[in-house]
Scaffold this active site. Structure first.
Site, mmCIF file in Angstrom:
data_model
loop_
_atom_site.group_PDB
_atom_site.id
_atom_site.type_symbol
_atom_site.label_atom_id
_atom_site.label_comp_id
_atom_site.label_asym_id
_atom_site.label_seq_id
_atom_site.Cartn_x
_atom_site.Cartn_y
_atom_site.Cartn_z
ATOM 1 N N HIS A 131 36.147 38.135 42.312
ATOM 2 C CA HIS A 131 36.652 37.276 41.096
ATOM 3 C C HIS A 131 38.063 38.236 40.778
ATOM 4 O O HIS A 131 38.019 38.642 39.710
ATOM 5 C CB HIS A 131 35.727 37.161 39.961
ATOM 6 C CG HIS A 131 36.234 36.213 38.982
ATOM 7 N ND1 HIS A 131 37.336 35.231 38.982
ATOM 8 C CD2 HIS A 131 35.948 35.884 37.557
ATOM 9 C CE1 HIS A 131 37.619 34.587 38.053
ATOM 10 N NE2 HIS A 131 36.616 34.924 37.192
ATOM 11 N N GLN A 134 40.053 38.132 37.243
ATOM 12 C CA GLN A 134 39.702 38.465 36.236
ATOM 13 C C GLN A 134 39.810 40.043 36.324
ATOM 14 O O GLN A 134 40.141 40.531 35.095
ATOM 15 C CB GLN A 134 37.870 38.150 36.171
ATOM 16 C CG GLN A 134 37.404 38.795 34.878
ATOM 17 C CD GLN A 134 37.618 37.832 33.714
ATOM 18 O OE1 GLN A 134 37.665 36.834 33.639
ATOM 19 N NE2 GLN A 134 38.218 38.697 32.674
ATOM 20 N N ASP A 219 28.456 41.434 32.536
ATOM 21 C CA ASP A 219 28.461 40.166 33.152
ATOM 22 C C ASP A 219 26.971 39.381 32.912
ATOM 23 O O ASP A 219 26.139 40.151 32.950
ATOM 24 C CB ASP A 219 29.202 40.030 34.463
ATOM 25 C CG ASP A 219 29.566 38.498 34.702
ATOM 26 O OD1 ASP A 219 29.469 37.465 33.970
ATOM 27 O OD2 ASP A 219 29.522 38.365 35.898
ATOM 28 N N ARG A 287 44.084 36.420 30.861
ATOM 29 C CA ARG A 287 43.927 35.704 32.144
ATOM 30 C C ARG A 287 45.340 34.768 32.315
ATOM 31 O O ARG A 287 45.726 34.513 33.220
ATOM 32 C CB ARG A 287 42.699 34.602 31.970
ATOM 33 C CG ARG A 287 41.172 35.320 32.057
ATOM 34 C CD ARG A 287 41.141 35.911 33.679
ATOM 35 N NE ARG A 287 41.223 34.994 34.591
ATOM 36 C CZ ARG A 287 40.274 34.297 34.972
ATOM 37 N NH1 ARG A 287 39.006 34.383 34.455
ATOM 38 N NH2 ARG A 287 40.341 33.355 35.937
HETATM 39 N N1 NVA Z 1 29.705 36.097 37.722
HETATM 40 C C1 NVA Z 1 29.780 35.102 37.004
HETATM 41 C C2 NVA Z 1 31.244 35.011 36.638
HETATM 42 C C3 NVA Z 1 31.789 34.011 35.850
HETATM 43 C C4 NVA Z 1 33.059 33.934 35.182
HETATM 44 C C5 NVA Z 1 29.674 33.850 37.776
HETATM 45 O O1 NVA Z 1 29.933 33.805 38.931
HETATM 46 O O2 NVA Z 1 29.082 32.861 37.355
HETATM 47 N N1 CP Z 2 35.872 34.557 33.026
HETATM 48 C C1 CP Z 2 36.038 33.287 33.809
HETATM 49 O O1 CP Z 2 36.284 33.128 34.790
HETATM 50 O O2 CP Z 2 35.826 32.200 33.026
HETATM 51 P P1 CP Z 2 35.683 30.739 33.250
HETATM 52 O O3 CP Z 2 34.444 30.605 34.278
HETATM 53 O O4 CP Z 2 35.433 30.014 32.150
HETATM 54 O O5 CP Z 2 36.575 30.341 34.184
#
Ligand code: NVA
Ligand code: CP
Length: 306
Positions: A131, A134, A219, A287
């Protein structure tokens, strides 16, 4: 000109990352003064979402509008992607029509296949493995509160997931020490850990990990796509909640971050987001600014960022 993509943090070099973060902070200051730039006038961003989102969707969509461009929300429910049109064909078609594409999907390989066939920059808006957007926001937030992160002790508490893997890449790119506190069986990508042995350490005890930490990050315990494992994960991660008691082991100026959405009572205690160490709302706002800077860099060139 070769098309640049942002599939992981390693796709930008150190100078480009610094330019993006400097520019992101400048955009934030300008926005606070009511100043807007039209640098992406007439440009479009395709936004493919195969998973849910609040922050990512709103920040990319608002960001494109603020820069004078537009965006197109594409979900598998109402595009041919959801009816089996190959990723490669979709990439060739969509990328002939828009100036950049962001994708949130499951397999990282799907994103790579799309990028291989895309004529325009592709941005990873979250896969099961990484990700990176982020991390731009997290690094911007750290710099705005504390300056350089070089040499800092960063502690990841919880699942060795997509965010944790991106923190490993960040440890390399921004030169900090990363300690990951996770239960056995939930370690981050082993190849990434092996390649970064000088910066990354895995431990099981969160209290020991957090000692003297400058930044503590966590997280959710069950990421999108892992809903069926939720109950087992709640049991396996019960020792890994970030709370004021855990933060008491950290440096007294330590910051706390969470990419959100958060589950109070699971990975964080009830009021952790309001703790004096928490910068989660700045982190979420960044973001917007970080991705605007990234879009300008990818579409116009990183040397154009001031
Ligand atoms: N680790 C989480 C991050 C959400 C922004 C997911 O992948 O659902
Ligand atoms: N942190 C993040 O990516 O949030 P969303 O899943 O709401 O986009």
């Amino acid at each position: 000109m070769t098309v640049r993509h942002f599939l992981t943090l390693l796709d930008l070099d150190n100078d480009e990352l610094t330019r993006v973060l400097d520019h992101a902070s400048a955009l934030r200051r300008e926005r606070d003064q009511g100043i807007h730039r039209d640098t992406l006038h007439n440009r479009s961003l395709g936004m493919i979402f195969e998973k849910s989102s609040t922050r990512t969707r709103v920040s990319f969509e608002a960001g494109m509008t603020q820069l004078g461009g537009g965006s197109i929300f594409l979900s598998p429910r109402d595009t041919q992607l959801g009816r089996g049109e190959p990723v490669e064909d979709s990439a060739r078609v969509i990328s002939r029509m828009v100036d950049a594409v962001m994708i949130r999907t499951f397999s990282h390989e799907t994103l790579e296949r799309f990028a291989t066939f895309s004529r325009t920059p592709v941005i990873n808006a979250l896969t099961d493995d990484f990700h990176p957007c982020q991390l731009l926001a997290d690094m911007q937030t750290w710099r705005e509160h504390r300056g350089s992160i070089q040499g800092a002790k960063v502690v990841w508490v919880g699942d060795g997931n997509n965010m944790c893997n991106s923190y490993i890449n960040a440890a390399l790119q921004f030169d900090f020490e990363l300690v990951v506190a996770c239960p056995e069986g939930y370690e981050p990508n082993s190849a990434l850990v092996a390649a970064n042995q000088d910066r990354v350490r895995i431990v099981n005890d969160p209290g020991e990990a957090v000692r003297d930490a400058n930044l503590v990050v966590t997280d959710v315990w069950a990421s999108m796509g892992q809903e069926e494992e939720q109950q087992k994960r709640i049991r396996d991660f019960s020792r890994y909640q970030v709370s004021p008691e855990l933060m008491a082991h950290a440096d007294r100026d330590a910051l706390f971050m969470h990419c959100l959405p958060a589950h109070r009572g699971e990975e964080i205690s009830e009021h952790m987001l309001e703790h004096r160490s928490s910068v989660v709302w700045d982190e979420a706002e960044n973001r917007l600014h970080a991705q605007k800077a990234l879009l300008e860099g990818l579409i116009l060139g990183f040397d154009r960022l001031d």
